[in-house]
Write an enzyme that holds these catalytic residues in place. Structure first.
Site, PDB file in Angstrom:
ATOM      1  N   LEU A 112      -6.354  -5.662  -5.981  1.00 39.02           N
ATOM      2  CA  LEU A 112      -5.499  -4.906  -5.070  1.00 39.02           C
ATOM      3  C   LEU A 112      -4.120  -5.516  -5.190  1.00 39.02           C
ATOM      4  CD1 LEU A 112      -7.645  -4.595  -1.808  1.00 39.02           C
ATOM      5  CD2 LEU A 112      -7.077  -2.761  -3.392  1.00 39.02           C
ATOM      6  N   ASP A 113      -3.076  -4.673  -5.246  1.00 40.10           N
ATOM      7  CA  ASP A 113      -1.744  -5.264  -5.340  1.00 40.10           C
ATOM      8  C   ASP A 113      -1.427  -6.042  -4.065  1.00 40.10           C
ATOM      9  OD1 ASP A 113       0.102  -3.633  -3.482  1.00 40.10           O
ATOM     10  OD2 ASP A 113      -0.854  -2.046  -4.641  1.00 40.10           O
ATOM     11  N   THR A 114      -0.453  -6.893  -4.148  1.00 40.57           N
ATOM     12  CA  THR A 114      -0.171  -7.843  -3.068  1.00 40.57           C
ATOM     13  C   THR A 114       0.061  -7.160  -1.732  1.00 40.57           C
ATOM     14  OG1 THR A 114       0.819  -9.332  -4.694  1.00 40.57           O
ATOM     15  CG2 THR A 114       1.309  -9.774  -2.379  1.00 40.57           C
ATOM     16  N   GLU A 115       0.737  -6.020  -1.738  1.00 45.73           N
ATOM     17  CA  GLU A 115       1.070  -5.343  -0.486  1.00 45.73           C
ATOM     18  C   GLU A 115      -0.035  -4.425   0.027  1.00 45.73           C
ATOM     19  OE1 GLU A 115       3.761  -6.069   1.422  1.00 45.73           O
ATOM     20  OE2 GLU A 115       3.824  -7.666  -0.074  1.00 45.73           O
ATOM     21  N   THR A 116      -1.119  -4.295  -0.731  1.00 46.50           N
ATOM     22  CA  THR A 116      -2.247  -3.471  -0.298  1.00 46.50           C
ATOM     23  C   THR A 116      -3.318  -4.362   0.308  1.00 46.50           C
ATOM     24  OG1 THR A 116      -1.841  -1.811  -2.011  1.00 46.50           O
ATOM     25  CG2 THR A 116      -4.034  -1.848  -1.037  1.00 46.50           C
TER      26      THR A 116
END
Length: 248
Positions: A112-116
């Site tokens: 998951l990307d950092t902001e997700t």
């Protein structure tokens, strides 16, 4: 019979069912006698049948029963701002800050990307992880996305038909509007894509950039009430369904 002999010659089916939490040994014997138990696709009615919990596929009333395994299968609600990595070179908070609590070496399946934020599966079963992440098995993933602006019915139909991004086409399995707010829309998006930031890039292409993104499900595994930073083991039912999905 000694534990060594048990492992060498296999384990009695009713013992395996009891260890998996299906029923007591006596009740498991009744399940077998009633023809409700299958091993590798065949109904078993004899009580003395021995099985290998690591390799044999066991079902009760058609449902896959994950037997006692030497591997660990857990889920984490990854908080926003945490890097999906076991070691971040920039010193940011990563998954080891949560996994270390288990005192077992685990690795993550996909990213998951950092902001997700949201659901990420962790395991020490390499074959399971490889299959679960491989696109050929098309394991669905469901997200809740808060996007900028109002998504009209016309745009919703366009999203459902899909779009071609710089790294190829993407078409959601399902998209629905959950809520319309003053200047944003809450969408539920299901797709089996695993490409980097695919939901964010898709919605950006439709003119509705993502403001907040949460993954709430991977196949049969649901986030439920798991709070950010919390972990739990997969249930037997969840693991059984995932094993079926990835052909193990």
């Amino acid at each position: 019979m000694s534990e060594t002999e048990d492992q060498t010659e296999g384990i009695r089916l009713q013992k395996v069912l009891a260890q998996a939490g299906i029923a007591s040994r006596r009740a498991s014997e009744e399940l077998i006698a009633d023809g409700r138990v299958e091993v590798n696709g065949r109904v078993v009615t004899e009580q003395g049948r021995r099985v290998d919990p690591e390799t044999d596929e066991i079902r009760v009333d058609g449902s896959r029963i994950p037997t006692a395994r030497r591997h660990m299968y857990t889920v984490l609600n990854k908080p926003r701002g945490v890097v999906s990595s076991m070691e971040d070179q920039e010193g940011r908070e990563d998954l080891t800050d949560y996994i270390d609590r288990r005192n077992v070496r685990l690795f993550h399946v996909g990213r998951l990307d950092t902001e997700t934020e949201g659901l990420i599966i962790l395991t020490n079963d390499g074959e399971f992880a490889h299959r679960l992440a491989h696109p050929s098995y098309e394991v669905p993933k469901t997200y809740v996305a808060q996007v900028l602006g109002h998504v009209t019915p016309h745009t919703l139909k366009r999203i459902q038909k899909g779009i071609t991004l710089e790294d190829g086409p993407v078409r959601p399995d399902k998209v629905k509007v959950m809520q319309t707010m003053a200047d944003a829309t809450l969408l539920q998006i299901t797709l089996h894509e695993g490409r980097n930031r695919v939901v964010r890039r898709m919605m950006e292409a439709f003119g509705h950039p993502v403001q907040k993104l949460t993954r709430i499900a991977i196949g049969p595994v649901r986030l439920g009430r798991l709070q950010p930073g919390e972990m739990r083991d997969l249930t037997g039912e969840e693991l059984g369904k995932l094993l079926d999905l990835v052909g193990m």
